[in-house]
Design a protein around this motif. Structure first.
Motif, short mmCIF file in Angstrom:
data_model
loop_
_atom_site.label_atom_id
_atom_site.label_comp_id
_atom_site.label_asym_id
_atom_site.label_seq_id
_atom_site.Cartn_x
_atom_site.Cartn_y
_atom_site.Cartn_z
N ALA A 29 0.84 -1.19 0.00
CA ALA A 29 0.00 0.00 0.00
C ALA A 29 0.88 1.25 0.00
O ALA A 29 2.09 1.18 0.24
CB ALA A 29 -0.91 0.00 1.22
N GLU A 30 0.25 2.39 -0.26
CA GLU A 30 1.00 3.64 -0.33
C GLU A 30 1.83 3.90 0.93
O GLU A 30 3.00 4.26 0.84
CB GLU A 30 0.03 4.80 -0.55
N ALA A 31 1.24 3.72 2.09
CA ALA A 31 1.94 4.01 3.35
C ALA A 31 3.18 3.16 3.50
O ALA A 31 4.19 3.59 4.07
CB ALA A 31 1.00 3.80 4.54
N ARG B 241 3.39 10.22 -3.05
CA ARG B 241 2.11 10.05 -3.74
C ARG B 241 2.24 10.41 -5.23
O ARG B 241 1.73 9.70 -6.10
CB ARG B 241 1.05 10.91 -3.06
N SER C 182 -6.10 -5.29 -5.92
CA SER C 182 -6.84 -5.40 -4.66
C SER C 182 -6.42 -6.69 -3.96
O SER C 182 -6.24 -7.73 -4.60
CB SER C 182 -8.34 -5.39 -4.91
N TRP D 161 -7.96 -6.18 2.52
CA TRP D 161 -7.20 -4.95 2.72
C TRP D 161 -8.07 -3.75 2.38
O TRP D 161 -8.69 -3.71 1.32
CB TRP D 161 -5.97 -4.92 1.81
N LYS D 162 -8.09 -2.75 3.25
CA LYS D 162 -8.81 -1.53 2.93
C LYS D 162 -8.05 -0.66 1.93
O LYS D 162 -8.63 -0.15 0.98
CB LYS D 162 -9.10 -0.75 4.21
N PRO D 163 -6.72 -0.45 2.12
CA PRO D 163 -6.01 0.41 1.18
C PRO D 163 -5.77 -0.27 -0.16
O PRO D 163 -5.68 -1.51 -0.25
CB PRO D 163 -4.68 0.69 1.89
N VAL D 164 -5.66 0.53 -1.21
CA VAL D 164 -5.26 0.02 -2.53
C VAL D 164 -3.82 -0.47 -2.44
O VAL D 164 -2.98 0.15 -1.78
CB VAL D 164 -5.38 1.13 -3.60
N ARG E 60 1.17 -3.65 8.28
CA ARG E 60 1.31 -4.53 7.11
C ARG E 60 1.59 -5.96 7.57
O ARG E 60 1.03 -6.92 7.03
CB ARG E 60 2.44 -4.01 6.22
#
Length: 406
Positions: free
Chosen positions: A230-232, A246, A262, A266-269, A300
Motif C-alpha cells: 500500500a502507499e503508506a 504520492r 486489490s 485490505w482496505k487500502p489500494v 502490514r
C-alpha cells in the motif's frame, strides 16, 4: 505465475516473501560477496540498531536469507574499500547500497527541515562549533566524537539523547552529507570522515538527480523490495515525504512500473511492481530479526501474516507480553512461533527466556523445525548449545524437540 488484478492474502504473502529473497536458494557451500550482493539487490538497505543482546540488527537480515555466513563479509562491504554500502538515514539509521547515495542527496539538502531539533539548533546557534568540528574531521579523520569532545568548547545547554554538543555537530554534518561513517568501533561508535575519503569515486562524481526523479527511483526500489504494498508502506520503506511519494506512485502507475491491485481484506489500494513474481509455495524456515524489512511496517505485518508484532525492549519488564528481544520464526509462508532470545557469550549458551506458538501453527512440525533453527543460529553466533526454554506456551514442546537435535 502471472499475478491477477485481485489476489488473496496468501498470494500477497508469497509475492512479498519472494521479493524479499526468502525463496532464493541458500548457498550450498561458502558464502561470498555474490550472495551478499544478491540480498542487497533485493533489500537495498539494512537497518542498524545498537542492541546487542543477540546479534547487532544489521547482521540478521543476511542470516535470515542466506543462513550462517561470515559476519566479516558485511563488515568489509560497509567499511572497507571498495565500499558497497554506506551509512545514512534511509529507514532509520541504515546501511544503504553505496550506488544509491545520490538518491538521498535531497534529504541532505533538506536537513534544516528534516533533521532532529538538537542538530538543527546546533547548526543555527553554534555555527562556529560546527565549523570547528568539521575542521577536526578534515585534519584528524576518521575520528569518533569522544576523541575530540575533550578539546571542544563546552555548553551546559543543548544536551539531548545524552549527546554532547560535539556529537550533535557531528550528526548535523553527517545528516547534511558533509561527513560520513568511515567505520564503527568495537563499542559501535561511529568514526567520522569526509565522503571523498570514504565513498567510491564513481558515487561521488554522480550528478545530483532531480528530486522528482529521485523520489520515483526510491518508490520503485521500495516496490521491488516489497512486491505488493500500500502507499503508506511504499513511503515507509525509505521514510519518504507524503506528497512526493504520492506523486511518484501516480507517475510510476502511468509508466506501467506499478499496477494497482486489490488484496482480499485490505482496505487500502495495493500496488504491484511489474517485476513481482508469485511463487506456488515458500519453503522458508528461519528466524527473523525485529528490525528486518519484512516486518518494518507493523500494520502490514498484521494484514499479511495475521500476527500482531511489537518489539518490547522499551516496555517495562512486568508489562511485556512475549519478552525483551523476540524474533518471529518463519516456517513456509507463515510465522509459526516467536522466541525471546539472548546470547550468553561468556557461557557459550543461546538462552531462550520464552517461546510462544502462533495460533494457526502445527505444534509438532514447528517445534522440530524451530529446534533445528535455534542450533543453527547458535552455531553461527559461536555458541556451543541452546538452553531449555524458560517460559511461554511453547516452552515444553520446544524443549522436547531440542533434545532430539543431533
Amino acid at each position: 505465475m502471472a499475478v491477477p488484478d485481485s489476489i488473496s492474502v496468501s498470494q500477497a504473502r508469497r509475492i512479498t516473501l519472494a521479493a524479499q529473497g526468502f525463496t532464493d536458494p541458500k548457498p550450498g557451500g561458502a558464502t561470498d560477496v555474490r550472495h551478499l550482493r544478491r540480498v542487497l539487490r533485493r533489500l537495498h538497505l539494512i537497518q542498524m540498531d545498537s542492541v546487542n543482546v543477540l546479534q547487532r540488527a544489521h547482521f540478521m537480515p543476511l542470516y535470515s536469507r542466506l543462513g550462517p555466513y561470515p559476519p566479516g563479509l558485511l563488515e568489509r562491504a560497509a567499511y572497507r574499500r571498495p565500499r558497497e554500502l554506506f551509512e545514512f538515514w534511509g529507514h532509520e539509521a541504515s546501511l544503504i547500497r553505496a550506488d544509491l547515495q545520490p538518491l538521498f542527496r535531497w534529504r541532505m539538502a533538506r536537513a534544516h527541515d528534516l533533521a532532529w531539533g538538537n542538530m538543527r539548533r546546533i547548526a543555527v546557534e553554534q555555527p562556529e562549533l560546527v565549523s570547528w568540528v568539521l575542521d577536526e574531521v578534515i585534519g584528524r579523520g576518521p575520528i569518533t566524537a569522544a576523541e575530540i569532545e575533550h578539546d571542544a568548547p563546552r555548553s551546559k545547554e543543548h544536551w539531548g539523547w545524552n549527546w554532547s554538543v560535539v556529537k550533535q555537530a557531528l550528526e548535523w554534518l553527517f545528516y547534511t552529507g558533509q561527513v560520513t561513517a568511515a567505520e564503527r568501533t568495537t563499542s559501535f561508535a561511529r568514526r567520522y570522515d569526509l565522503p571523498e575519503r570514504v565513498l567510491p569515486r564513481e558515487v561521488l562524481d554522480a550528478p545530483d538527480p532531480e528530486p522528482g526523479a529521485a523520489f520515483r527511483a526510491l518508490v520503485e526500489l521500495s516496490a521491488q523490495a516489497l512486491g505488493v504494498a500500500a502507499e503508506a508502506e511504499l513511503r515507509d520503506y525509505f521514510r519518504l515525504p507524503l506528497l512526493e511519494c504520492r506523486t511518484a506512485i501516480a507517475e510510476l502507475v502511468e509508466a506501467g512500473v506499478l499496477r494497482p491491485v486489490s488484496v482480499a481484506g485490505w482496505k487500502p489500494v495495493a500496488y504491484l511492481h511489474a517485476g513481482a513474481v508469485l511463487p506456488r509455495r515458500v519453503r522458508a524456515a528461519t528466524l527473523v530479526s525485529p528490525f528486518d524489512p519484512l516486518i518494518w511496517e507493523r500494520a502490514r505485518t498484521e494484514r499479511l501474516f495475521d500476527m500482531a508484532y511489537r518489539i518490547e525492549i522499551y516496555v517495562p519488564q512486568p508489562k511485556r507480553l512475549y519478552g525483551y528481544y523476540v524474533l518471529p520464526f518463519l516456517l513456509g509462508e507463515r510465522f509459526a512461533a516467536r522466541v525471546d532470545l539472548k546470547a550468553d557469550r561468556k557461557s557459550g549458551v543461546l538462552q531462550v527466556p520464552a517461546a510462544w506458538l502462533e495460533p494457526s501453527a502445527d505444534q509438532e512440525e514447528t517445534a522440530d523445525a524451530l529446534a533445528v533453527e535455534l542450533f543453527r543460529l547458535a552455531g553461527w553466533l559461536g555458541l556451543d548449545t541452546v538452553a531449555v526454554p524458560e517460559r511461554g506456551d511453547f516452552a515444553g514442546p520446544l524443549a522436547a524437540a531440542l533434545k532430539g537435535v543431533p
